[in-house]
Design a protein around this motif. Structure first.
Motif, PDB file in Angstrom:
ATOM      1  N   LYS A  23       0.834  -1.205   0.000  1.00 59.13           N
ATOM      2  CA  LYS A  23       0.000   0.000   0.000  1.00 59.13           C
ATOM      3  C   LYS A  23       0.871   1.258   0.000  1.00 59.13           C
ATOM      4  N   ILE A  24       1.942   1.251   0.769  1.00 53.44           N
ATOM      5  CA  ILE A  24       2.842   2.412   0.802  1.00 53.44           C
ATOM      6  C   ILE A  24       3.506   2.608  -0.559  1.00 53.44           C
ATOM      7  N   LEU A  27       0.934   4.305  -2.738  1.00 53.67           N
ATOM      8  CA  LEU A  27       0.811   5.724  -2.386  1.00 53.67           C
ATOM      9  C   LEU A  27       2.013   6.513  -2.890  1.00 53.67           C
ATOM     10  N   LEU A 132      -1.936   6.353   6.324  1.00 58.33           N
ATOM     11  CA  LEU A 132      -2.016   4.921   6.053  1.00 58.33           C
ATOM     12  C   LEU A 132      -3.409   4.379   6.350  1.00 58.33           C
ATOM     13  N   GLY A 149      -4.526   5.273   2.571  1.00 61.18           N
ATOM     14  CA  GLY A 149      -4.196   3.862   2.412  1.00 61.18           C
ATOM     15  C   GLY A 149      -5.423   2.983   2.559  1.00 61.18           C
TER      16      GLY A 149
END
Length: 184
Positions: A23-24, A27, A132, A149
């Motif tokens: 997910k990071i 992003l 997040l 996130g």
């Protein structure tokens, strides 16, 4: 520390280390595209955002600078007090800067709404938010989060920077803390 190391303190596992890192990376790719050719100032919100900030900064390919603020609206409880205090201010002049606030979690939105307005008032060219986790059902004010996130239920979560009484921050995943731990 792994979530399995504290299984008795958890109701459930929400996200594994791999899911968080994926997910990071997603992003970071969006941020890289949106700020291509610019230098971005990341403002991490201590203490919870340390893990997110470190991993996001490493995932970005554009030039960045970093600074930190410590603001509090919690104390040692599980509910936001709504009263914001600056415990550590920025060292960087924001005048004309593109700023990205990096947060671990947004629940009531009260602290983040106040923080955004505070940073905008310092002359930043823009102030956006990357978080997040977001708890939409806990929101007391609407906060525009450009980079969100995961959306989660209104449960007390720990790990990956999130704590209860300063414990559990070093968990590699994110889990729901069992009520018997915090007494609700």
């Amino acid at each position: 520390m792994q979530l399995t190391d504290i299984a008795d303190d958890l109701d459930s596992t929400l996200y594994t280390e791999k899911q968080i890192h994926d997910k990071i990376a997603e992003l970071a790719a969006r941020i890289d595209a949106d700020y291509a050719g610019e230098t971005l100032l990341l403002v991490g919100v201590l203490k919870g955002a340390v893990m997110v900030m470190a991993d996001l900064a490493r995932a970005l390919t554009l030039p960045i600078e970093m600074d930190w603020m410590a603001v509090s609206s919690y104390g040692s409880g599980t509910q936001s007090s709504g009263v914001v205090r600056i415990l550590k201010d920025l060292d960087t002049d924001l005048t004309g800067r593109k700023v990205l606030i990096v947060e671990d979690i947004i629940d009531s939105g009260l602290t983040l709404s106040w923080l955004r307005a505070n940073l905008e008032s310092r002359g930043a060219a823009s102030v956006e938010i990357c978080a997040l986790l977001r708890k939409p059902k806990a929101a007391k004010v609407d906060v525009d989060v450009r980079y969100a996130g995961f959306e989660i239920a209104n449960e007390f979560v720990i790990g990956y920077g999130l704590d209860y009484g300063e414990k559990y921050r070093n968990l590699r995943g994110i889990g729901v803390l069992a009520p018997h731990v915090y007494g609700d």
